[in-house]
Design an enzyme around this catalytic site. Sequence first.
Site, PDB file in Angstrom:
ATOM      1  CE  LYS A 121      -8.640 -56.698  17.588  1.00 23.67           C
ATOM      2  NZ  LYS A 121      -9.232 -55.457  17.879  1.00 23.67           N
ATOM      3  CG  ASP A 139      -5.570 -51.612  18.485  1.00 26.86           C
ATOM      4  OD1 ASP A 139      -4.809 -51.008  17.858  1.00 26.86           O
ATOM      5  OD2 ASP A 139      -5.780 -51.646  19.581  1.00 26.86           O
TER       6      ASP A 139
END
Length: 211
Positions: A121, A139
Amino acid sequence: MEQKDLYKSVAEYFMEAMPAPQTELHYDNPFQLVVAVRLSAQCTDKRINMVTPALFERFPDAKSMAGTTFEELLPYIKTVSYPNSKTRDILAMAKMVVEEFGGEAPGDVDGLKRLPGVGPKTANVVASVLYGAHVIPVDTHVFRVSRRIGLTTDAKTPEQAQKQLEAGFDEDSKRLAHHWLLLHGRYVCTARKPKCAECGLKGLCKEYMSN
């Protein structure tokens, strides 16, 4: 509305409402952005932007940060979440950047993921911000907003959501979609009290229309 039409309509809305979204993290060079994104895990961008001015004034690049110690670095970030582990990570990250990448942050996702403390990420966020990579890191904001609108269906994990989003948005939209959805979730489609009355997407939103 078919799924492809939903994605097209959402992209058209954001292209008009938010044509040039930017990360809210403050940084002056790619290495600083990597550090800021790592520090922002489980912490707000607002808090990180309060911490990084002094941190980056003292350690403006990988070389200066690699030359310090845990004890010297920790006080600069002690107010963020998990300061001990983050201090260890960014020290190790700085040393790898100096020793293996010539002092410059890697310019691709695979290189970024090699850095200590940088998972998929974080690597995707940095690549998206710095290099316009056509990836959509997920997220909590992106996960929530995409589910509510109906862009994702039965996605149980961020990875599943990312796969659906990257398949749904076209190439022109893909490099901006992470920022669109994140900022929309941060300021409009909030977790506890979404501001549906002022949301320009309510006419498309699956959750809004089902209530």
